[in-house]
Design a protein around this motif. Structure first.
Motif, PDB file in Angstrom:
ATOM      1  N   LEU A  87     -24.610 119.370 -17.887  1.00 57.89           N
ATOM      2  CA  LEU A  87     -24.438 118.752 -19.200  1.00 57.89           C
ATOM      3  C   LEU A  87     -23.500 117.566 -18.999  1.00 57.89           C
ATOM      4  O   LEU A  87     -22.292 117.738 -18.851  1.00 57.89           O
ATOM      5  N   ARG A  88     -24.080 116.371 -18.955  1.00 60.28           N
ATOM      6  CA  ARG A  88     -23.266 115.166 -18.778  1.00 60.28           C
ATOM      7  C   ARG A  88     -22.725 114.737 -20.121  1.00 60.28           C
ATOM      8  O   ARG A  88     -23.470 114.677 -21.100  1.00 60.28           O
ATOM      9  N   THR A  89     -21.461 114.420 -20.125  1.00 59.67           N
ATOM     10  CA  THR A  89     -20.797 114.129 -21.388  1.00 59.67           C
ATOM     11  C   THR A  89     -19.787 113.002 -21.208  1.00 59.67           C
ATOM     12  O   THR A  89     -19.281 112.793 -20.102  1.00 59.67           O
TER      13      THR A  89
ATOM     14  N   ASN B 178     -25.105 132.577 -15.224  1.00 53.57           N
ATOM     15  CA  ASN B 178     -25.768 131.413 -14.626  1.00 53.57           C
ATOM     16  C   ASN B 178     -24.822 130.219 -14.657  1.00 53.57           C
ATOM     17  O   ASN B 178     -24.371 129.792 -15.727  1.00 53.57           O
ATOM     18  N   GLU B 179     -24.571 129.665 -13.486  1.00 55.35           N
ATOM     19  CA  GLU B 179     -23.673 128.517 -13.417  1.00 55.35           C
ATOM     20  C   GLU B 179     -24.302 127.295 -14.082  1.00 55.35           C
ATOM     21  O   GLU B 179     -25.512 127.078 -14.002  1.00 55.35           O
ATOM     22  N   PHE B 180     -23.482 126.512 -14.740  1.00 55.69           N
ATOM     23  CA  PHE B 180     -23.877 125.171 -15.166  1.00 55.69           C
ATOM     24  C   PHE B 180     -22.623 124.312 -15.115  1.00 55.69           C
ATOM     25  O   PHE B 180     -21.511 124.831 -15.055  1.00 55.69           O
ATOM     26  N   CYS B 181     -22.806 123.005 -15.102  1.00 59.59           N
ATOM     27  CA  CYS B 181     -21.657 122.120 -15.040  1.00 59.59           C
ATOM     28  C   CYS B 181     -21.559 121.305 -16.316  1.00 59.59           C
ATOM     29  O   CYS B 181     -22.575 120.912 -16.895  1.00 59.59           O
ATOM     30  N   VAL B 182     -20.344 121.055 -16.744  1.00 59.00           N
ATOM     31  CA  VAL B 182     -20.075 120.027 -17.748  1.00 59.00           C
ATOM     32  C   VAL B 182     -19.391 118.911 -16.982  1.00 59.00           C
ATOM     33  O   VAL B 182     -18.361 119.144 -16.332  1.00 59.00           O
ATOM     34  N   ILE B 183     -19.986 117.737 -17.014  1.00 55.46           N
ATOM     35  CA  ILE B 183     -19.574 116.691 -16.081  1.00 55.46           C
ATOM     36  C   ILE B 183     -19.493 115.344 -16.769  1.00 55.46           C
ATOM     37  O   ILE B 183     -20.374 114.968 -17.545  1.00 55.46           O
ATOM     38  N   GLN B 184     -18.409 114.660 -16.503  1.00 52.03           N
ATOM     39  CA  GLN B 184     -18.168 113.348 -17.101  1.00 52.03           C
ATOM     40  C   GLN B 184     -18.364 112.265 -16.049  1.00 52.03           C
ATOM     41  O   GLN B 184     -17.636 112.212 -15.063  1.00 52.03           O
ATOM     42  N   PRO B 185     -19.358 111.392 -16.262  1.00 53.47           N
ATOM     43  CA  PRO B 185     -19.588 110.307 -15.295  1.00 53.47           C
ATOM     44  C   PRO B 185     -18.445 109.304 -15.329  1.00 53.47           C
ATOM     45  O   PRO B 185     -17.677 109.257 -16.291  1.00 53.47           O
TER      46      PRO B 185
END
Lengths: 137, 137
Positions: free
Chosen positions: A79-81, A120-127
């Motif tokens: 989840l890119r934020t 289940n792994e997921f990422c929250v990621i800031q570009p």
């Protein structure tokens, strides 16, 4: 509501992400809120179709499986934020767990690894700033 | 080329599917051809960005990892197609392996389970006739 599916191979077919879970209702509650998807039901006690509430994008199909999770997922969602802290707080409030004590960082990207209610792994990621603008050129 | 990203939560962010692999080039070759995506490069020796060649849809980010796959993927991709046999043949020719001796069937859906060059399971699945028409009503 119109619906634009996620095609692949020039309209040859439809691409879908399938997520294993042990409790369909719990997984549907989490992922519909996390992504702003709607629970389109169907699939009886085995499957549950989640669709974007704005009708555009990839279907997420939840699949109930008997076995518990073991080992790290080899395929996961990011989840890119634009706001890492706010987005992490939001999904934690929905029932995610955070697996990283502090944000990871690489090439200006910052992220946390989280787990959905099934682990289940997921990422929250800031570009890095400018990422989306540059990609649009 | 314009690019419409896979958003989530009403434009709050971008949704991406991340696939682990041990050989970025091999995985990129397979998945670009399987999905008709383009290799947008980037990410050095660790990541590789794959984007739909028509500019519409979800990014697939390949991630090189040191560890080999163990156990069944808990998140996987489905390739829904109107022609199961033809689509299975197509992806086998690209380097997939088929894991099912004959098609599985449930509620009129028929599918094979396959593995990408890294062993990541994915399905090629044919919906019951009328599935796409009905969903469009």
């Amino acid at each position: 509501v119109g619906r634009r599916r996620q095609g692949y191979h020039g309209g040859r077919g439809e691409l879908v992400v399938v997520v294993d879970c042990t409790d369909l209702e719990r997984a549907a509650r989490f992922w519909t809120h996390a992504l702003d998807y709607v629970d389109a039901g169907g699939g009886g006690t085995r499957y549950c179709t989640l669709l974007p509430s704005d009708g555009v994008g990839i279907e997420v199909l939840l699949q109930r499986v008997p076995e518990a999770k073991a080992g790290k997922n080899r395929v996961h969602l990011d989840l890119r934020t634009a706001d890492l802290a706010a987005e992490v707080s939001r999904v934690l409030a929905l029932g995610a767990r955070v697996l990283t004590a502090k944000p990871l960082e690489e090439f200006g990207w910052e992220w946390h690894v989280l787990a959905d209610p099934d682990g289940n792994e997921f990422c929250v990621i800031q570009p890095p700033s400018g990422h989306w603008d540059e990609a649009d050129r």
